[in-house]
Design a protein around this motif. Structure first.
Motif, short mmCIF file in Angstrom:
data_model
loop_
_atom_site.label_atom_id
_atom_site.label_comp_id
_atom_site.label_asym_id
_atom_site.label_seq_id
_atom_site.Cartn_x
_atom_site.Cartn_y
_atom_site.Cartn_z
N ASP A 105 47.21 35.59 47.11
CA ASP A 105 46.80 34.51 46.22
C ASP A 105 45.34 34.12 46.45
O ASP A 105 44.61 33.85 45.49
CB ASP A 105 47.72 33.30 46.43
CG ASP A 105 47.44 32.19 45.44
OD1 ASP A 105 47.64 32.41 44.22
OD2 ASP A 105 47.00 31.11 45.88
N LEU A 106 44.92 34.12 47.71
CA LEU A 106 43.52 33.81 48.01
C LEU A 106 42.59 34.87 47.44
O LEU A 106 41.53 34.56 46.88
CB LEU A 106 43.34 33.71 49.53
CG LEU A 106 41.95 33.29 50.04
CD1 LEU A 106 41.61 31.89 49.56
CD2 LEU A 106 41.92 33.34 51.57
N ALA A 107 42.98 36.14 47.56
CA ALA A 107 42.16 37.21 46.98
C ALA A 107 42.12 37.11 45.46
O ALA A 107 41.08 37.39 44.83
CB ALA A 107 42.72 38.57 47.41
N ARG A 108 43.24 36.70 44.86
CA ARG A 108 43.25 36.54 43.40
C ARG A 108 42.30 35.43 42.96
O ARG A 108 41.54 35.59 41.99
CB ARG A 108 44.68 36.23 42.93
CG ARG A 108 44.83 36.09 41.41
CD ARG A 108 46.23 35.60 41.06
NE ARG A 108 46.47 34.27 41.60
CZ ARG A 108 46.06 33.14 41.02
NH1 ARG A 108 45.38 33.17 39.87
NH2 ARG A 108 46.32 31.97 41.56
N ARG A 109 42.30 34.30 43.67
CA ARG A 109 41.41 33.19 43.30
C ARG A 109 39.95 33.59 43.45
O ARG A 109 39.10 33.22 42.62
CB ARG A 109 41.73 31.97 44.16
CG ARG A 109 43.09 31.34 43.86
CD ARG A 109 43.17 29.91 44.37
NE ARG A 109 42.91 29.84 45.80
CZ ARG A 109 43.86 29.90 46.72
NH1 ARG A 109 45.13 30.07 46.35
NH2 ARG A 109 43.56 29.82 48.00
N ARG A 110 39.64 34.34 44.53
CA ARG A 110 38.25 34.77 44.70
C ARG A 110 37.83 35.70 43.56
O ARG A 110 36.69 35.64 43.08
CB ARG A 110 38.09 35.48 46.04
CG ARG A 110 38.08 34.55 47.23
CD ARG A 110 37.48 35.22 48.45
NE ARG A 110 38.30 36.36 48.89
CZ ARG A 110 39.21 36.28 49.86
NH1 ARG A 110 39.42 35.12 50.49
NH2 ARG A 110 39.91 37.34 50.20
N PHE A 111 38.74 36.56 43.12
CA PHE A 111 38.42 37.47 42.02
C PHE A 111 38.25 36.71 40.71
O PHE A 111 37.37 37.04 39.89
CB PHE A 111 39.52 38.52 41.90
CG PHE A 111 39.34 39.44 40.72
CD1 PHE A 111 38.38 40.43 40.74
CD2 PHE A 111 40.14 39.30 39.59
CE1 PHE A 111 38.22 41.28 39.65
CE2 PHE A 111 39.97 40.13 38.51
CZ PHE A 111 39.01 41.13 38.53
N MET A 112 39.06 35.68 40.49
CA MET A 112 38.98 34.94 39.24
C MET A 112 37.70 34.11 39.14
O MET A 112 37.22 33.85 38.03
CB MET A 112 40.21 34.02 39.11
CG MET A 112 41.53 34.79 38.90
SD MET A 112 41.47 35.80 37.41
CE MET A 112 43.10 36.56 37.48
N HIS A 113 37.13 33.69 40.27
CA HIS A 113 35.94 32.85 40.24
C HIS A 113 34.64 33.64 40.22
O HIS A 113 33.56 33.05 40.14
CB HIS A 113 35.93 31.91 41.45
CG HIS A 113 36.94 30.80 41.35
ND1 HIS A 113 38.25 30.94 41.77
CD2 HIS A 113 36.85 29.53 40.85
CE1 HIS A 113 38.91 29.82 41.57
NE2 HIS A 113 38.09 28.94 41.00
N VAL A 114 34.70 34.96 40.31
CA VAL A 114 33.48 35.74 40.34
C VAL A 114 32.97 35.94 38.92
O VAL A 114 33.73 35.93 37.94
CB VAL A 114 33.74 37.11 41.02
CG1 VAL A 114 34.57 38.01 40.12
CG2 VAL A 114 32.44 37.79 41.39
N ASP A 115 31.67 36.10 38.80
CA ASP A 115 31.06 36.36 37.50
C ASP A 115 31.44 37.77 37.04
O ASP A 115 31.18 38.75 37.75
CB ASP A 115 29.53 36.25 37.63
CG ASP A 115 28.84 36.42 36.29
OD1 ASP A 115 29.54 36.54 35.27
OD2 ASP A 115 27.58 36.44 36.28
N PRO A 116 32.06 37.92 35.88
CA PRO A 116 32.47 39.27 35.44
C PRO A 116 31.30 40.23 35.29
O PRO A 116 31.46 41.43 35.41
CB PRO A 116 33.15 39.00 34.10
CG PRO A 116 33.56 37.56 34.14
CD PRO A 116 32.51 36.87 34.94
N GLY A 117 30.12 39.68 35.03
CA GLY A 117 28.97 40.56 34.89
C GLY A 117 28.49 41.15 36.19
O GLY A 117 27.82 42.20 36.20
N ASN A 118 28.81 40.53 37.28
CA ASN A 118 28.41 41.06 38.60
C ASN A 118 29.47 42.09 39.03
O ASN A 118 30.38 41.80 39.79
CB ASN A 118 28.30 39.92 39.60
CG ASN A 118 27.63 40.35 40.90
OD1 ASN A 118 27.37 41.55 41.10
ND2 ASN A 118 27.35 39.40 41.76
N ARG A 119 29.34 43.31 38.51
CA ARG A 119 30.38 44.30 38.72
C ARG A 119 30.51 44.74 40.17
O ARG A 119 31.59 45.12 40.63
CB ARG A 119 30.10 45.54 37.85
CG ARG A 119 30.15 45.28 36.35
CD ARG A 119 31.43 44.58 35.94
NE ARG A 119 32.61 45.29 36.41
CZ ARG A 119 33.83 44.78 36.40
NH1 ARG A 119 34.03 43.53 36.01
NH2 ARG A 119 34.85 45.51 36.81
#
Length: 666
Positions: free
Chosen positions: A404-418
């Motif tokens: 769940d922590l990894a999911r939240r970190r992924f959701m908060h990242v800028d999609p453009g920063n691939r």
């Protein structure tokens, strides 16, 4: 180094001073790989070793430094450098002047500077060490804590706030308490699919907790650490520097520790439990020589493993096994003194009858309390299973939290920063796989535990509790568990082998019991023919051959020492082993004659003797199975030879007479 950098700048400025003294910039070599390292030893100082190498090869003309005595704060390394510089005609320069080690006065002054530098290092170290010891004696020195403890905001030691870490540490102590062995604890964790935490102290991810399979060294480290008993300790080991530069650690007994403060903080076990664990480890250790007492219960069938004591020398007896039939039989051997002194062993006792007698004694002694013991065992199994299930469930919850922590970190990242998004997505997938694996292990182990404690097996335990002998003799009961039950009652068993085996049993409560057992027969004694058989063979040899004797013995239902029917070779072997006179000698002793002797007495050939025997004119007795006969001495009516008849007529007359006699007989 980081805050007071002026000294470092002054050292690099020595390069310009060398240029001012006449050297070109290309000739000046700066050695700075030892920055931040102590000069107490030349080991692991690549810069100092390079300096010595260049000087010894004649590649250097002068060695410069702010204080050259700081090149080595060790008299051995410093004087070796001075000697090499003197041989290579290399000068030494510092802020005070220029020195030539080849000159006595300069060398004396440099040696004095080196001694003062070493003394300065000793004073600083003593001052720092004194402050550390003073703080440690008060219990205020902060040190690295073992897993399961953390420092709070005020600097006090607390239990780790992670409940999963606390539970797994307590589970380790509980497992060791009921297994009694560090190796068995590791196996129990592996069978239950449990992992043990350890904290990272490196630069990367410092302070994080990693979970990995439990190892034997980790179990020993936890069991020996006084912190888990709530005690503050300092100075458990003494450090000595070896000639090769390595440090050697020697553990000290608690009375020699610098600081030991009981009940300094929260604990996982009591101090009494801590000492009991250490005592059990000492008893289990095999590498402690004479200090070894009983050892941990093993898988072998020897019931008195670690409990047998030699009555001659008082040493613990070791175990050897031999195969009898299809099972292993233990032998209790006292060989420790024989190995040390090169003398014969004290005694060797066959453990088969001893173990059987001890087992019968235990069954008789334990029978009144079997029901209570079985109820306690059942309760312990249930609580152990529930505790393991709770720990594995916490592992699954921890894996879900990480996912769940990894999911939240992924959701908060800028999609453009691939670059960052791809890395976080891979981490999320990895945590999801970890959740799946943890859930699968949990379900699999839960099914195994459920099968191990089914209603049918609970009923079986209760039924066996009412009949302890059946529980003890049940082939499904492991030998290790029988030994553990025996150690609950028996302190030791002293063995003495003489005309019989005397076993002195000393119970833990102080009572004693003496058993007298017969010495087991050896293999040749077990295969030995019965005295009745030997006497019967001796009697039958008077009138029968060996084949006839074998047939008569089989008719009587007698068997050989190996339990097989008799035949001629067995009878022959009995006769030879027991030195019985053969039938031939017995007949000769009665005066019977051989065929050649009979032919000579009657003045006929041996063929005539055979014909007369068949015709019944001579009395003969067979003495072997090859139709060999001995003849009784001829009486007055014995046939005589006729001198005027030739050989052919005598033979014809003998044949005719034989036919006539046969006809008359019929």
């Amino acid at each position: 180094m980081f805050e007071n950098s002026e000294s470092t700048k002054r050292q690099y400025d020595l390069k310009q001073r060398a240029v001012a003294l006449g050297w070109s910039i290309e000739q000046v070599v700066v050695i700075d790989s030892d920055l931040g390292q102590s000069g107490a030893s030349a080991v692991d100082r690549a810069g100092f070793q390079r300096l010595v190498t260049e000087v010894s090869l004649g590649h250097a003309g002068v060695v410069m430094g702010l204080e050259v005595s700081r090149l080595a704060r060790n008299s051995t390394d410093w004087h070796r450098l001075l000697e090499i510089c003197a041989l290579a005609d290399v000068l030494i320069v510092d802020e005070d002047g220029v020195y030539d080690p080849a000159h006595f006065n300069d060398r004396l002054l440099l040696g004095l500077k080196g001694t003062m530098s070493e003394a300065e290092l000793h004073v600083m170290r003593a001052r720092l060490r004194g402050g550390i010891l003073n703080k440690a004696r008060r219990g205020e020195l902060e040190m690295r804590l073992p897993i399961g403890f953390v420092y709070d905001g005020t600097g006090r030691v607390r239990l780790d706030p992670d409940a999963r870490v606390q539970d797994i540490v307590r589970q380790l102590f509980r497992t060791f308490a009921h297994t009694g062995s560090a190796t068995a604890t590791v196996k129990a964790f592996r069978d239950q699919g449990l992992r043990f935490p350890h904290r990272i102290y490196g630069k990367t991810n410092k302070g994080d907790v990693l979970w990995s399979p439990l190892e034997h060294t980790r179990v020993l480290w936890v069991l020996h650490h006084p912190r888990y008993a709530g005690a503050y300790c300092f100075g458990r080991a003494r450090t000595r520097m070896m000639p090769d530069g390595r440090e050697r650690y020697a553990r000290l007994p608690p009375e020699e520790w610098i600081a030991l403060i009981h009940d300094a903080h929260e604990a996982y076990i009591t101090w009494e439990e801590y000492e009991q664990n250490l005592q059990r480890l000492r008893e289990n250790a095999q590498a402690l020589g004479e200090e070894r007492q009983r050892g941990a219960p093993r898988e072998g069938p020897a019931l008195l493993q670690g409990l047998a004591v030699c009555a001659i020398c008082g040493e613990r007896m070791t175990i050897r096994y031999h195969i009898r039939g299809e099972r292993r039989v233990p032998d209790y051997m006292c060989q420790r003194r024989g190995i040390r002194t090169g003398q014969p062993i004290c005694q060797l006792v066959n453990g088969g009858p001893v173990d059987e007698a001890i087992a019968k004694l235990l069954v008789d002694a334990v029978t009144p309390v079997t029901l209570e013991m079985a109820l306690a065992v059942q309760k312990e199994l249930e609580s152990r299973c529930d505790e393991s299930d709770r720990l594995r469930r916490q592992e699954v919850e921890r894996a879900r939290y990480e996912a769940d922590l990894a999911r939240r970190r992924f959701m908060h990242v800028d999609p453009g920063n691939r670059l960052v998004a791809d890395s976080l997505e891979a981490e999320w997938n990895q945590t999801l796989r970890a959740v799946s694996e943890a859930q699968e292990r949990y379900e699999k182990q839960k099914q195994t535990d459920g099968a191990a404690l089914s209603d049918k097996q609970r009923a079986s335990i209760m039924a066996l509790a009412k009949d302890f002998p059946r529980l003890w003799n049940d082939p499904r009961t492991p030998d290790r568990e029988r030994k553990r039950m025996a150690r609950l009652l028996i302190a030791d068993v002293t063995l003495l082998k003489g005309t019989d085996i005397r076993a002195q049993v000393r119970f833990n409560g102080g009572a004693t019991h003496t058993l007298h057992l017969s010495v087991p027969k050896s293999a040749w004694q077990l295969r030995k023919s019965a005295p009745v058989v030997v006497a019967e063979v001796d009697q039958l040899l008077e009138d029968h051959t060996e084949s006839e004797i074998a047939e008569l013995l089989n008719r009587q239902g007698l068997r050989s020492g190996t339990g097989k029917p008799f035949h001629r070779l067995i009878v022959c072997r009995i006769r030879r082993v027991y030195a019985l006179e053969s039938r031939y000698k017995r007949l000769r002793a009665r005066g019977l004659l051989t065929i050649s002797e009979m032919a000579k007495r009657l003045h006929v050939c041996q063929t005539t003797i055979k014909l007369w025997r068949r015709a019944g004119l001579l009395t003969a007795h067979r003495y072997d199975d090859k139709d060999q006969y001995l003849f009784e001495r001829p009486g007055p009516g014995a046939p005589v030879k006729h001198q005027r008849q030739d050989k052919t007529k005598r033979l014809k007359k003998a044949r005719l007479q034989s036919q006539v006699l046969t006809h008359q007989t019929h």
